[in-house]
Design a protein around this motif. Structure first.
Motif, short mmCIF file in Angstrom:
data_model
loop_
_atom_site.label_atom_id
_atom_site.label_comp_id
_atom_site.label_asym_id
_atom_site.label_seq_id
_atom_site.Cartn_x
_atom_site.Cartn_y
_atom_site.Cartn_z
N ARG A 4 0.85 -1.19 0.00
CA ARG A 4 0.00 0.00 0.00
C ARG A 4 0.89 1.24 0.00
NH1 ARG A 4 -5.13 0.91 1.34
NH2 ARG A 4 -5.38 -1.13 2.29
N SER A 5 0.82 2.02 -1.06
CA SER A 5 1.61 3.24 -1.13
C SER A 5 0.90 4.35 -0.36
CB SER A 5 1.81 3.67 -2.58
OG SER A 5 0.56 3.91 -3.19
N THR A 307 -7.35 -4.52 -13.36
CA THR A 307 -5.97 -4.12 -13.63
C THR A 307 -5.18 -4.27 -12.34
OG1 THR A 307 -6.44 -1.78 -13.14
CG2 THR A 307 -6.60 -2.47 -15.44
N GLU A 308 -3.86 -4.34 -12.50
CA GLU A 308 -2.99 -4.49 -11.34
C GLU A 308 -1.94 -3.39 -11.38
OE1 GLU A 308 0.03 -7.88 -9.69
OE2 GLU A 308 -1.99 -8.54 -10.28
N ALA A 309 -1.84 -2.64 -10.29
CA ALA A 309 -0.85 -1.57 -10.19
C ALA A 309 0.53 -2.18 -9.94
CB ALA A 309 -1.23 -0.62 -9.06
N PRO A 310 1.61 -1.39 -10.17
CA PRO A 310 2.97 -1.92 -9.98
C PRO A 310 3.22 -2.53 -8.60
CG PRO A 310 3.07 0.15 -11.16
CD PRO A 310 1.62 -0.04 -10.75
N GLY A 311 2.57 -2.00 -7.56
CA GLY A 311 2.77 -2.54 -6.22
C GLY A 311 2.00 -3.82 -5.96
N GLY A 312 1.20 -4.26 -6.94
CA GLY A 312 0.45 -5.50 -6.78
C GLY A 312 -1.00 -5.31 -6.40
N ARG A 313 -1.43 -4.08 -6.14
CA ARG A 313 -2.82 -3.86 -5.75
C ARG A 313 -3.73 -4.02 -6.96
NH1 ARG A 313 -4.63 1.59 -2.67
NH2 ARG A 313 -3.04 0.83 -1.24
N VAL A 314 -4.84 -4.73 -6.78
CA VAL A 314 -5.81 -4.97 -7.84
C VAL A 314 -6.83 -3.84 -7.87
CG1 VAL A 314 -7.69 -6.48 -8.63
CG2 VAL A 314 -5.52 -7.46 -7.84
N SER A 329 -11.80 5.36 -14.62
CA SER A 329 -12.19 5.23 -13.22
C SER A 329 -11.69 3.90 -12.70
CB SER A 329 -13.71 5.32 -13.07
OG SER A 329 -14.07 5.47 -11.71
N GLN A 330 -10.88 3.95 -11.63
CA GLN A 330 -10.29 2.75 -11.04
C GLN A 330 -10.45 2.79 -9.52
OE1 GLN A 330 -9.01 0.22 -12.81
NE2 GLN A 330 -9.33 1.27 -14.76
N THR A 331 -10.84 1.65 -8.96
CA THR A 331 -11.04 1.55 -7.51
C THR A 331 -10.38 0.27 -7.03
OG1 THR A 331 -13.12 2.79 -7.53
CG2 THR A 331 -12.76 1.31 -5.67
N SER A 332 -9.61 0.34 -5.95
CA SER A 332 -8.95 -0.84 -5.42
C SER A 332 -9.99 -1.84 -4.91
CB SER A 332 -7.99 -0.46 -4.29
OG SER A 332 -8.67 0.16 -3.22
N ALA A 333 -9.61 -3.10 -4.88
CA ALA A 333 -10.54 -4.16 -4.52
C ALA A 333 -11.15 -3.93 -3.13
CB ALA A 333 -9.85 -5.52 -4.57
N ASP A 334 -10.40 -3.28 -2.23
CA ASP A 334 -10.94 -3.01 -0.89
C ASP A 334 -11.73 -1.70 -0.84
OD1 ASP A 334 -8.97 -1.04 -0.99
OD2 ASP A 334 -7.76 -1.89 0.62
N GLY A 335 -11.82 -1.00 -1.97
CA GLY A 335 -12.61 0.22 -2.04
C GLY A 335 -11.95 1.46 -1.51
N ARG A 336 -10.70 1.37 -1.03
CA ARG A 336 -10.07 2.53 -0.39
C ARG A 336 -9.44 3.50 -1.40
NH1 ARG A 336 -9.27 3.15 4.80
NH2 ARG A 336 -7.43 4.43 4.39
N ARG A 337 -8.55 3.01 -2.24
CA ARG A 337 -7.83 3.89 -3.16
C ARG A 337 -8.62 3.99 -4.46
NH1 ARG A 337 -2.42 5.64 -3.91
NH2 ARG A 337 -2.32 5.58 -1.65
N GLN A 371 0.49 6.03 -12.08
CA GLN A 371 1.38 5.39 -11.13
C GLN A 371 1.40 6.13 -9.80
OE1 GLN A 371 5.21 4.39 -12.69
NE2 GLN A 371 6.02 3.68 -10.74
N LEU A 372 1.40 7.46 -9.87
CA LEU A 372 1.40 8.26 -8.64
C LEU A 372 0.10 8.07 -7.87
CD1 LEU A 372 2.64 10.51 -6.83
CD2 LEU A 372 1.47 12.16 -8.34
N ALA A 373 -1.02 8.10 -8.60
CA ALA A 373 -2.33 8.07 -7.93
C ALA A 373 -2.69 6.68 -7.40
CB ALA A 373 -3.41 8.53 -8.91
N LEU A 374 -2.29 5.65 -8.14
CA LEU A 374 -2.71 4.29 -7.78
C LEU A 374 -1.67 3.52 -6.99
CD1 LEU A 374 -4.50 3.28 -11.09
CD2 LEU A 374 -5.50 4.29 -9.03
N GLY A 375 -0.42 3.94 -7.08
CA GLY A 375 0.63 3.33 -6.27
C GLY A 375 1.06 1.96 -6.76
#
Length: 375
Positions: A4-5, A307-314, A329-337, A371-375
């Protein structure tokens, strides 16, 4: 292992937007979130003629992000027992999809683009025939169709008459707007109201979205940017297409929304508050789908991309374009980022001598922002 960035500093986010603008994007606006931390920003102009600045609260044509809304409306009908995902579409729409195709193509195949039914776009816009190959194209159809009202059945017939993009249920899907116009007709058939009213009643309103709607005419209601289309250098200088009859793609890409509303929608969706958890799990069953531009393969579910960000977050979400307007529009699987952004210039990449679009500085600037926004 997923990392988590930290939430980026506001000045870094603003600088990233400014870089996209300096690279050649007239205007960009975004909302980026991490839990309770929210940043909204904008850079550039909404109108090249007047210099009116772009604002993060502006309404925008969000293109194929609409497909997630349409898919959710279909899943709501599945939950209520009116539609079955693995039922042939011919059961519901025998006149629109008759014969073997009606018996072989299921509702699920329309949702995940594995129907093999081709896109109608090159036939509704004949000057674009051959796209994504750029040689011989012209922008004439964009202007010819600006105030033309299409009937969904007319467009669907074009897609069905075209050579198929593959066999129904094949291992690799082919992205097609025809699928989502058929889903709009399915919604109308089983609910007795227009597809737009069904999506509004069953998805937009329950999600509490205040600034999301299908357009009632050719104009975007409320404060909005002009929307500039370059069509890979065929429109020079880029022309404003913000005034347009969207009947050519309504339940596939017709919605108008805001970056804040889209982030809210995807949070609600992934929390199981738009469709139930069982339906959400169906939406998140993905497979490879060839994008319309021919250059990418999407990891596509039922109206959702993974999609998968460089840090591995889906991340789950969708992207969309119409003439002159782009949205991601992109939202992490846990809904946070979350990241939702809107741009007011499309198809800025000019082709080389062979007709292949070439990289542009905007591409690199957008990649750095993601990359900056999604980490």
């Amino acid at each position: 292992m997923t990392t988590r960035s930290p939430f980026p500093a506001p000045d870094r986010l603003q600088s990233a937007l400014d870089t996209v603008h300096r690279a050649g994007m007239p205007g960009i606006h975004a909302e980026i979130r991490d839990g309770d931390q929210v940043w909204r920003g904008a850079s550039g102009v909404a109108d090249l003629g007047t210099g009116r600045p772009v604002d993060p609260g502006m309404r925008h044509r969000v293109g194929s992000v609409t497909k997630t809304f349409t898919a959710a409306a279909v899943l709501r009908q599945v939950e209520e027992g009116r539609v079955r995902l693995d039922e042939p579409i011919g059961t519901y729409l025998p006149d629109l999809v008759p014969g073997d195709r009606g018996r072989q193509v299921t509702v699920r195949m329309l949702l995940d683009h594995t129907s093999g039914i081709s896109d109608y776009l090159p036939h509704a816009f004949p000057s674009l025939k051959g796209w994504p190959v750029l040689k011989g194209l012209s922008a004439a159809s964009l202007d010819d169709n600006r105030f033309r009202t299409f009937r969904p059945a007319e467009l669907i017939a074009m897609g069905l008459a075209a050579p198929p993009g593959g066999a129904p249920g094949g291992p690799v899907g082919t992205y097609s707007n025809t699928n989502y116009l058929l889903l709009g007709e399915l919604l109308e058939q089983v609910t007795g109201v227009t597809a737009e009213k069904c999506v509004t009643r069953d998805v937009i309103e329950p999600a509490g979205l205040r600034d999301t709607s299908f357009p009632a005419g050719t104009r975007v209601e409320g404060e909005h940017s002009l929307m500039y289309e370059a069509l890979y250098g065929l429109v020079e200088p880029p022309r404003d297409y913000s005034v347009y009859d969207m009947s050519w793609v309504m339940t596939g890409a017709g919605l108008v929304s805001t970056v804040a509303d889209l982030n809210h929608f995807f949070r609600e969706l992934l929390a199981g508050r738009v469709v139930d958890r069982k339906s959400l799990a169906q939406m998140q069953r993905t497979g490879p789908v060839r994008a319309l531009d021919g250059g990418r393969t999407l990891d596509y579910g039922l109206g959702l991309t993974r999609t998968e960000a460089p840090g591995g977050r889906v991340y789950w979400g969708h992207e969309g374009t119409v003439w002159g307007a782009g949205t991601t529009s992109q939202t992490s699987a846990d809904g946070r980022r979350q990241m939702t952004l809107a741009v007011n210039l499309m198809r800025w990449n000019k082709p080389d001598a062979s007709g292949k679009p070439q990289p542009h500085a905007i591409d690199g600037a957008l990649a750095a922002l993601y990359q900056l926004a999604l980490g």
